[in-house]
Design an enzyme around this catalytic site. Sequence first.
Site, PDB file in Angstrom:
ATOM      1  CG  PHE A   1      -1.538  -1.364   1.499  1.00 12.00           C
ATOM      2  CD1 PHE A   1      -2.202  -2.074   0.513  1.00 12.00           C
ATOM      3  CD2 PHE A   1      -1.395  -1.953   2.743  1.00 12.00           C
ATOM      4  CE1 PHE A   1      -2.727  -3.327   0.758  1.00 12.00           C
ATOM      5  CE2 PHE A   1      -1.899  -3.213   3.002  1.00 12.00           C
ATOM      6  CZ  PHE A   1      -2.563  -3.901   2.010  1.00 12.00           C
ATOM      7  CB  CYS A   2       2.240   3.584  -1.528  1.00  7.56           C
ATOM      8  SG  CYS A   2       2.006   3.194  -3.251  1.00  7.56           S
ATOM      9  CB  ALA A   3       2.583   2.384   3.863  1.00  4.90           C
TER      10      ALA A   3
END
Length: 437
Positions: free
Chosen positions: A382-384
Amino acid sequence: MSALTIFNFSDPVTSPPASHPSQDGPDRPIPAVLGADLEVPVKGGRLVPYANLDYAASAPCLEPVSAAVAAALPAYSSVHRGAGYASQLTTARYEQARHTVRAFTGSRPDDSVIFTRNTTDATNLLARCLPAGTTVVVFDTEHHAALLPWADAVRLPPPAFPGEAVRAADEALAGIGGPALLVVTAASNVTGELWPIAALAHIAHRHGARVLVDAAQFVPHRRLNLTALDLDYVVFSGHKLYAPFGTGALVGRGDWLSRAEPYLRGGGAVRAVDGDGDHWHDDPEARHEAGTPNVLGAIALAAACDALTATGWNALVREEERLLGRLRAGLADVEGVRELSLWGPGHPRVGIVSFVVDGFTAREVAETLSGEYGIGVRDGKFCAHPFVRHLLGGNDGGNGGCEDGTASAVRASIGIGTSDEHVDRLIEALRKLAARR
Ligand SMILES: Cc1ncc(COP(=O)(O)O)c(C=O)c1O
């Protein structure tokens, strides 16, 4: 005739719905989203109604948003530079959208509202406007859009509890001589958990620092009041706010913005170009919105703000909490499913839940849900990346399979248009999948 001469006339596109209640006022029916009747193919070629549980990536378009865009299109024209009626009207609508976003975020009257492409664009814009020597402090739990734009930042590890976040920020900001900026999310895009942004802003200000709040996952779910929370900047995206037309916003203090180099150099940002050089506008909005802006995106964003406000946050939050409770209780009841959380199951959160399923990669789960049940979820990190790695204990916990071969999870997220049936279908599908182990 200037644009302002027609600014106040009654305009079906920019006038808020009749009897616009206060943000916590009487509830109105929750508006519908487009695509509620979408059917998708599953294994064997059958068509089933789509269960969209991927709102945190992009939310579907609200009907009033689509209607506002359709109503604006016939008079669509250039903004800020045309003398023609359509150009004046479109300019008025664009500038009205700015006012709407300012009101929606509870901003101070002198705050700037700069339309950007999305949250990522907005954080990068602010990064370019920091005074020389600014120290940026950011938690490792941030989305990459808030984690990466800074040339050099002090990175704080995931705090074990909310008070620890405040203590860590306090310690990191103490003793910084020059300008400083604390960057923090209002609601995590991984766990949905709400961060103590008011307390963090308070601490930042005690140290003379400013605070940027990434509200991308907050504004679709909760009322934001920048003034009451005493925030310096907020950023968010239209496409997560039921307005998928390519506009986001940076809202906040204008001083750093008006002193920085224009984000884009070009027409609109400059007052005059002559033998003495280029004379940039001081007004942050003109200075950082060079070129022809995404007018329809801004109109869509404003229409979404109006529609949510008109519905009333009480109704929106009540319905979301009901569905979220159903979702989380269902997940907890499936053997082998583990919800990810930084601060424990009781911490308040918005309608986002990430989880892993024993014995299956996140990709296998997501593909099964889509291919066999017509359910859309997201899988990955999740782009984290640092945060998800942390939540999974730094290893893949048997749930590897992300595109980079490391840990990953499944995320289900809800919003306007989510039904009990969508939630129940997900739980039932996971139950059947888990039983295959
Ligand atoms: C918390 C958060 N911040 C920032 C972003 C980036 O948003 P955009 O891709 O619209 O720039 C996202 C998108 O998932 C997000 O969830």
